[in-house]
Design a protein around this motif. Structure first.
Motif, PDB file in Angstrom:
ATOM      1  N   SER A 131       0.859  -1.183   0.000  1.00  0.00           N
ATOM      2  CA  SER A 131       0.000   0.000   0.000  1.00  0.00           C
ATOM      3  C   SER A 131       0.892   1.229   0.000  1.00  0.00           C
ATOM      4  O   SER A 131       1.821   1.332   0.812  1.00  0.00           O
ATOM      5  CB  SER A 131      -0.910   0.008   1.227  1.00  0.00           C
ATOM      6  OG  SER A 131      -1.812  -1.086   1.188  1.00  0.00           O
ATOM      7  N   LEU A 142      -3.613   5.208   2.762  1.00  0.00           N
ATOM      8  CA  LEU A 142      -2.900   4.119   2.117  1.00  0.00           C
ATOM      9  C   LEU A 142      -3.723   3.621   0.938  1.00  0.00           C
ATOM     10  O   LEU A 142      -4.899   3.261   1.100  1.00  0.00           O
ATOM     11  CB  LEU A 142      -2.642   2.973   3.106  1.00  0.00           C
ATOM     12  CG  LEU A 142      -1.606   3.248   4.191  1.00  0.00           C
ATOM     13  CD1 LEU A 142      -1.558   2.083   5.173  1.00  0.00           C
ATOM     14  CD2 LEU A 142      -0.233   3.463   3.568  1.00  0.00           C
ATOM     15  N   ALA A 145      -3.964   0.734  -1.801  1.00  0.00           N
ATOM     16  CA  ALA A 145      -3.460  -0.616  -2.074  1.00  0.00           C
ATOM     17  C   ALA A 145      -3.180  -0.808  -3.566  1.00  0.00           C
ATOM     18  O   ALA A 145      -3.948  -0.365  -4.415  1.00  0.00           O
ATOM     19  CB  ALA A 145      -4.466  -1.651  -1.598  1.00  0.00           C
TER      20      ALA A 145
END
Length: 424
Positions: A389, A401, A403
């Protein structure tokens, strides 16, 4: 010199010119002089001195050792070894130092054939890579010539201009063939690899310069020799032209490069190369790289990315495994993509790879078949699912974050005991 009883004299690139006064004096005062016939004939050897014609090294080294052990020779420098060029540059100094100790050698260097060859064509050679093919496998020299723009190859029987030219094939290189340097028969000729392959060069060739003339001058250097490894690697995707994010992400590329271990003298394949990011990074480490890509626009992007990063990547436009049969055997292979043909491609690559095969795929369904292909080829197989991430901005000057898509990375490493027999 009492504590350096072996004087090693480099005669330079020819036998016509007299030795420097200090070297001539050492020869004249020696009780044992070792050298080739032409060196002994041209040197001022004393009439009562013992002469050993240098052929096979072992008998000459044994005679030197016995002579040094004999009584009555401790008070003078009893042994002189004559050698072509600079004896400390791919020369006899290495074996003498290993046998008798570097502290017992008094080395008088001459001009090496490499320095003389570059001088003849008016090029600096502080940025050249020098590789010896004399008594060694030609493969390494060829791979270095493909990867670097300025290479000097020291030749030998079965590894001369004809063999080098034939192995380079259609590579965009100029070969400067330097024969009998420093003698009346000296020749320095510029030829293409194809022209070199078609000729009988005889036995007088001492060095071949392999030049990519568009890059041969290069930048001003402060450190001589082969360029160091890249300052940065696992480059950001933005460093490469690519289509719709179809590129090996830098997290995956970092581990793939670690498992491939590309280095100067290696051949690396990037199969299903896409943008060629792995190919370019391997080339930046000094490997001779071939990128295989089945789409024409992808092949064009690979060439553009290689040019942008100043490396030479051979691009083969075609589908694997069909096009692999005409390629040089690789040390390591990276395989990308995840189509139905992936296990067959991995099998074909694993049969040819000397050291390692690394495979990146997004589809879980392909993992068992790829693992089997690697283990069936004799590789020790391992792998990992990479899930990362990345930091991404949010409104309000905060961060989240984001991914990335998970990717399976499998690698097979051939056990060292099995590498010697591969592709023989």
């Amino acid at each position: 010199m009492r504590d350096r009883p072996i004087t090693v004299v480099g005669t330079g690139t020819g036998t016509g010119a007299p030795l420097p006064p200090d070297a001539a004096a050492a020869v004249a005062g020696a009780g044992l002089v070792v050298g080739g016939r032409r060196h002994l004939a041209a040197a001022p050897v004393a009439a009562d001195a013992e002469q050993v014609v240098l052929g096979a090294l072992a008998p000459a080294l044994d005679r030197i050792e016995r002579y040094l052990d004999e009584e009555g020779h401790a008070g003078r420098s009893p042994v002189v070894v004559l050698a072509s060029g600079d004896p400390g540059f791919f020369g006899i100094v290495r074996v003498l130092a290993e046998r008798f100790g570097a502290e017992r050698l008094d080395v008088r260097a001459g001009v090496s054939s490499v320095a003389a060859a570059f001088a003849r064509v008016g090029l600096p050679w502080d940025d050249a890579v020098v590789v010896s093919a004399h008594g060694r496998e030609l493969r390494t020299a060829v791979n270095v010539c493909r990867a670097r723009p300025k290479v000097a190859v020291l030749t030998g029987p079965g590894a001369g201009p004809a063999e080098l030219g034939a192995a380079l094939g259609s590579a965009a290189r100029v070969l400067v063939v330097a024969s009998a340097l420093g003698s009346e028969d000296e020749r320095v000729e510029r030829v293409t690899p194809a022209e070199a392959a078609a000729r009988d060069w005889g036995s007088s060739v001492s060095v071949v310069l392999c030049l990519d003339e568009a890059r041969a001058l290069g930048a001003v250097r402060t450190v001589a020799g082969a360029p160091a490894g890249p300052a940065g690697w696992a480059l950001d995707e933005g460093e490469f032209a690519h289509r719709d994010s179809m590129i090996t992400k830098f997290e995956v590329r970092a581990l793939a490069l670690a498992r491939l271990g590309p280095r100067l003298g290696d051949v690396v394949w990037d199969v299903g190369a896409g943008s060629g990011s792995v190919a370019v990074e391997c080339a930046r480490f000094g490997a001779a790289v071939t990128a295989v890509e089945k789409t024409s626009d992808g092949a064009g992007r690979i060439r553009a990315n290689a040019a942008a990063h100043g490396v030479d990547v051979r691009v083969v436009h075609g589908a694997a495994p069909t096009v692999l049969s005409g390629l040089d055997d690789p040390d390591a292979v990276f395989v990308g993509g995840g189509g139905r043909e992936l296990p067959a491609v991995v099998t074909a690559c694993a049969r040819r790879a000397r050291r390692a095969v690394v495979v990146a795929m997004a589809a879980l369904d392909r993992v068992p078949a790829v693992r089997t292909a690697l283990t069936d080829a004799g590789f020790d197989c391992d792998g990992v699912l990479l899930q990362s991430s990345r930091l991404a901005p949010l409104p309000g000057d905060v961060t989240r974050l984001a991914a990335t898509n998970p990717v399976f990375l499998l690698w097979g490493v051939r056990p060292p005991a099995q590498r010697e027999g591969v592709n023989q």
